[in-house]
Scaffold this motif. Structure first.
Motif, PDB file in Angstrom:
ATOM      1  N   GLN A 226      -5.050  10.866  -5.469  1.00 11.78           N
ATOM      2  CA  GLN A 226      -5.755  11.196  -4.223  1.00 11.78           C
ATOM      3  C   GLN A 226      -6.966  12.092  -4.450  1.00 11.78           C
ATOM      4  O   GLN A 226      -7.586  12.554  -3.483  1.00 11.78           O
ATOM      5  CB  GLN A 226      -4.792  11.888  -3.246  1.00 11.78           C
TER       6      GLN A 226
ATOM      7  N   TYR B 259     -19.135  -1.774  -8.954  1.00 17.98           N
ATOM      8  CA  TYR B 259     -19.154  -1.710  -7.484  1.00 17.98           C
ATOM      9  C   TYR B 259     -20.570  -1.778  -6.914  1.00 17.98           C
ATOM     10  O   TYR B 259     -20.802  -1.337  -5.791  1.00 17.98           O
ATOM     11  CB  TYR B 259     -18.477  -0.414  -7.017  1.00 17.98           C
TER      12      TYR B 259
ATOM     13  N   HIS C 262       0.828  -1.212   0.000  1.00 17.42           N
ATOM     14  CA  HIS C 262       0.000   0.000   0.000  1.00 17.42           C
ATOM     15  C   HIS C 262       0.864   1.264   0.000  1.00 17.42           C
ATOM     16  O   HIS C 262       0.567   2.250   0.673  1.00 17.42           O
ATOM     17  CB  HIS C 262      -0.944   0.013   1.205  1.00 17.42           C
TER      18      HIS C 262
ATOM     19  N   LEU D 180     -18.607   5.404  -0.476  1.00 22.41           N
ATOM     20  CA  LEU D 180     -18.579   4.435   0.626  1.00 22.41           C
ATOM     21  C   LEU D 180     -18.410   5.136   1.968  1.00 22.41           C
ATOM     22  O   LEU D 180     -19.009   4.728   2.969  1.00 22.41           O
ATOM     23  CB  LEU D 180     -17.437   3.435   0.399  1.00 22.41           C
ATOM     24  N   ARG D 181     -17.594   6.202   1.997  1.00 25.39           N
ATOM     25  CA  ARG D 181     -17.434   6.941   3.255  1.00 25.39           C
ATOM     26  C   ARG D 181     -18.745   7.611   3.669  1.00 25.39           C
ATOM     27  O   ARG D 181     -19.116   7.612   4.844  1.00 25.39           O
ATOM     28  CB  ARG D 181     -16.319   7.980   3.108  1.00 25.39           C
TER      29      ARG D 181
ATOM     30  N   GLU E  59     -17.330   8.637  -7.614  1.00 25.66           N
ATOM     31  CA  GLU E  59     -16.137   8.373  -6.819  1.00 25.66           C
ATOM     32  C   GLU E  59     -16.523   7.357  -5.746  1.00 25.66           C
ATOM     33  O   GLU E  59     -17.135   7.695  -4.737  1.00 25.66           O
ATOM     34  CB  GLU E  59     -15.589   9.653  -6.190  1.00 25.66           C
ATOM     35  N   VAL E  60     -16.169   6.105  -5.986  1.00 24.88           N
ATOM     36  CA  VAL E  60     -16.659   5.011  -5.153  1.00 24.88           C
ATOM     37  C   VAL E  60     -16.187   5.155  -3.706  1.00 24.88           C
ATOM     38  O   VAL E  60     -16.970   4.960  -2.765  1.00 24.88           O
ATOM     39  CB  VAL E  60     -16.201   3.660  -5.738  1.00 24.88           C
ATOM     40  N   ASN E  61     -14.912   5.502  -3.498  1.00 20.59           N
ATOM     41  CA  ASN E  61     -14.393   5.599  -2.132  1.00 20.59           C
ATOM     42  C   ASN E  61     -15.127   6.671  -1.344  1.00 20.59           C
ATOM     43  O   ASN E  61     -15.468   6.472  -0.161  1.00 20.59           O
ATOM     44  CB  ASN E  61     -12.895   5.894  -2.158  1.00 20.59           C
TER      45      ASN E  61
ATOM     46  N   THR F 179     -18.375  14.001   2.624  1.00 17.75           N
ATOM     47  CA  THR F 179     -18.012  12.819   3.397  1.00 17.75           C
ATOM     48  C   THR F 179     -17.971  13.107   4.897  1.00 17.75           C
ATOM     49  O   THR F 179     -17.835  12.188   5.697  1.00 17.75           O
ATOM     50  CB  THR F 179     -16.643  12.269   2.952  1.00 17.75           C
TER      51      THR F 179
ATOM     52  N   GLU G 224     -20.833  -3.861  -3.579  1.00 16.38           N
ATOM     53  CA  GLU G 224     -20.129  -3.209  -2.479  1.00 16.38           C
ATOM     54  C   GLU G 224     -20.912  -2.007  -1.956  1.00 16.38           C
ATOM     55  O   GLU G 224     -21.031  -1.805  -0.745  1.00 16.38           O
ATOM     56  CB  GLU G 224     -18.740  -2.778  -2.947  1.00 16.38           C
TER      57      GLU G 224
END
Length: 659
Positions: free
Chosen positions: A137, A512, A27, A488-489, A483-485, A461, A515
């Motif tokens: 990022q 996704y 990572h 999810l947040r 923006e999947v991340n 978020t 998820e």
């Protein structure tokens, strides 16, 4: 024995594969692996790769493609709006950074001519690492991201005067110094005029003609030709290759082909950038480190701390908030790839000795190796140092949002106010439905606010900001960005407190869906599948199918989670802009010959379902049956349409045909 350039290229590719695989598992940014691989395998290490003009050219083309994609990210109006940052802030940073670096070099006994070159090299930052890390990022369009890119653009432009200046310093021709520099600036203006003219009158018509051929190969070839031709034009004018590529990207960023161009160029950019970083690491002589490490540590400290503080101070003086200033300073606190070009040219003209060059080179490489960590944690550090300031600003934003929305009841919260968010807002206004939108683009927010729309700056978020927007009184929440991340947040921070609140999430496709659904999304709406349903609706209505029957088909498709739409025959390649099916799932047809061992078996006896393979249809005698029952007995000539991951489909085919 003469080494063929192909051998070095194969070694570089092998090192890149190993570096990316190891760093991804840990990572960590792949850039670190590239640099380390170059250090170990370079001519000063194990000697697996050698200096080669061909490899240097490939590495430089990687930077060309990087600047080309940067240009695609920036619209021309946005670039013109940044001229104060590019010229004012960037110019001040280069001048003061060069002066500070020159002073340090003079303290170490370097001649004033060589000290000026060292100062210029240390004033430059790494466009390649910074932009790639910011893009990864999702910070490229943030305030500190745009400020950093503006400064980097001026640094790239500043390379040209330095390249002109070095031969003059070596020849002690100070009396004729200003004319070559003025000539270089005139060439820069000419390059801008040429690229803007080509972009306005040639590029858009060219790509329109190319797209009419419906040839993906021709489109990709045209993209490569335009990027490299633009770099060649500026190079012929005595400027950097990267400058022309950036200008070409800037022009194409204004066209409707921007996203497809970016998708086509990305594989070339990422591969060649990896080679570029390996060649940078290969310049480092690790066997000299025991003798020069005190000077290296001091110089790295100057780059990371001194340069970071200088950039932060200038950014603050320019009127930016303290948090933006600190984050910009951390992002640019390193040496850069163009500094190597200055050092190499200065060495060629013998402006300083090899020992000095190795100290500066090592310090720059070390600072570049630290950059991924500085960029990754710039927000954490800034918030830690300026906790009270960040908390106060966030509280002020929450108060502003809360005051504007405290009377709203049963309203809709839109997370993101791009094209999708604005289109939703239009429908809500038509139905007299109240809404609140949160976005991170200050220009977009300003224009929307001026138009009287209820849009606020804020990161959706953060649950406290959503609470200020009336989350507890809202009728629904919609995530409008892809923006999947981030989605999810939002789901994780909202669903625990509001289990019954409808939350709709937009995605590009079905990759996704599971998820996001498991995270708490009420509905996940994949654009590509919904587009298929809309086309099907219009087609069936055109064919005279009753409206009620069409609505029933749509409801069945959506209620089943788009099950019948989620497998596809991928063929040799996907359509433009289309991603691979979710989880690698696709369709594959198996035709049963007379001697197939599965003939005479029932579907349930084959055990396909247990291995993750579904039989979505069976064609027999020209008739296709959807969703066959488990007790269907297979016959010679049956065609089974299988759905599943690629590796499982291969197993299923062997199961059906034997082998």
């Amino acid at each position: 024995m003469q080494i063929h350039p192909l051998q070095d290229f194969l070694v570089l590719l092998a090192l890149a594969v190993v570096a990316v695989a190891l760093l991804r598992r840990a990572h960590l940014p792949p850039v670190l692996g590239y640099l380390l691989a170059g250090v170990l395998a370079g001519p000063h290490g194990l000697g697996w790769i050698h200096e080669s003009a061909a490899l240097e050219l490939l590495a430089e083309i990687g930077v060309v493609f990087l600047l080309f994609t940067i240009g695609l990210e920036f619209s021309l109006p946005q670039f013109l709006a940044m001229r104060r940052t590019v010229v004012g802030l960037g110019g001040a940073q280069v001048v003061l950074g060069t002066a500070a670096g020159t002073g340090i070099a003079l303290l170490y006994g370097v001649s004033w001519e060589g000290a000026v070159v060292v100062g210029g090299a240390l004033a430059l930052s790494s466009t390649a690492i910074v932009v790639k890390q910011l893009a990864d990022q999702l910070e490229l369009q943030s305030r500190h991201g745009r400020t950093a890119v503006g400064i980097l653009l001026f640094q790239d432009l500043a390379v040209v005067p330095f390249l002109v200046l070095i031969p003059i310093l070596a020849g002690n021709g100070a009396e004729s110094m200003w004319w070559p520099i003025l000539l270089a600036l005139l060439k820069g203006v000419l390059a801008l005029a040429v690229m803007f003219a080509l972009g306005r009158y040639a590029l858009r018509p060219l790509f329109r003609e190319v797209t009419r051929t419906h040839s993906a190969e021709l489109f990709t070839l045209t993209v490569l030709m335009v990027a490299l031709a633009a770099a060649w034009i500026t190079h012929e004018l005595g400027l950097s290759l990267a400058l022309g590529a950036f200008l070409a990207g800037l022009m194409l960023g204004e066209t409707e082909f921007r996203h497809q161009i970016e998708a086509d160029i990305r594989p070339f950019r990422d591969v060649l950038l990896g080679l570029f970083f390996i060649t940078i690491g290969a310049r480092l002589d690790i066997f000299q480190l025991p003798d020069i490490w005190p000077q290296v540590v001091a110089l790295v400290g100057f780059l990371v701390l001194g340069k970071g503080l200088l950039v932060a101070a200038l950014t603050r003086v320019a009127g930016n908030e303290a948090g933006v200033a600190v984050r910009t300073g951390m992002v640019l606190a390193q040496g850069g790839e163009f500094g190597f070009a200055l050092l190499a040219l200065a060495m060629k003209h013998e402006l300083f000795d090899p020992a000095t060059s190795q100290v500066v080179l090592t310090a720059v490489v070390v600072s570049m190796a630290l950059t991924p960590f500085l960029v990754r944690y710039n927000g954490v550090v800034a918030k830690g140092l300026l906790h009270r300031s960040y908390l106060q600003r966030r509280t002020e934003r929450q108060r502003e949002v809360a005051e504007a929305t405290h009377q709203l009841q049963d309203h809709i919260i839109l997370c993101g106010y791009g094209r999708v968010g604005q289109n939703l807002a239009k429908f809500l206004r038509d139905e007299a439905q109240e809404y609140v939108a949160l976005d991170l683009d200050p220009i977009r927010i300003r224009d929307a606010r001026d138009a009287g729309e209820r849009v606020f700056y804020g990161d959706a978020t953060h649950r406290d900001l959503l609470e200020a927007a009336g989350l507890g009184r809202a009728r629904a929440l919609v995530v409008t960005f892809d923006e999947v991340n981030a989605a999810l947040r939002i789901l994780g921070r909202v669903r625990a407190e509001y289990p019954d609140l409808p939350i709709l999430v937009r995605t590009r496709d079905d990759t996704y869906m599971e998820e996001l659904s498991e995270a708490g999304a009420t509905e996940v709406l994949p654009e590509s599948l919904e587009a298929s349903l809309m086309l099907a609706t219009e087609l069936l209505l055109t064919l005279g199918v009753p409206t009620g029957e069409v609505m029933r088909l749509l409801e069945n498709a959506r209620s089943s989670g788009y099950r019948q739409l989620r497998g596809l025959f991928t063929g040799a390649e996907l359509d433009a802009g289309e991603r691979a099916p979710a989880g690698g799932e696709r369709l594959h047809t198996v035709l049963l010959p007379a001697d197939a061992p599965s003939v005479g078996w029932r579907l349930a006896e084959l055990g396909l379902e247990e291995q993750g393979v579904q039989v979505s249809a069976v064609r027999r005698g020209g008739i296709r049956g959807e969703e066959p029952t488990p007790d269907l007995e297979l016959r010679e000539g049956d065609a089974l349409v299988l759905r599943g991951p690629s590796e499982r489909l291969e197993w299923a085919e062997k199961r059906l045909l034997g082998g």
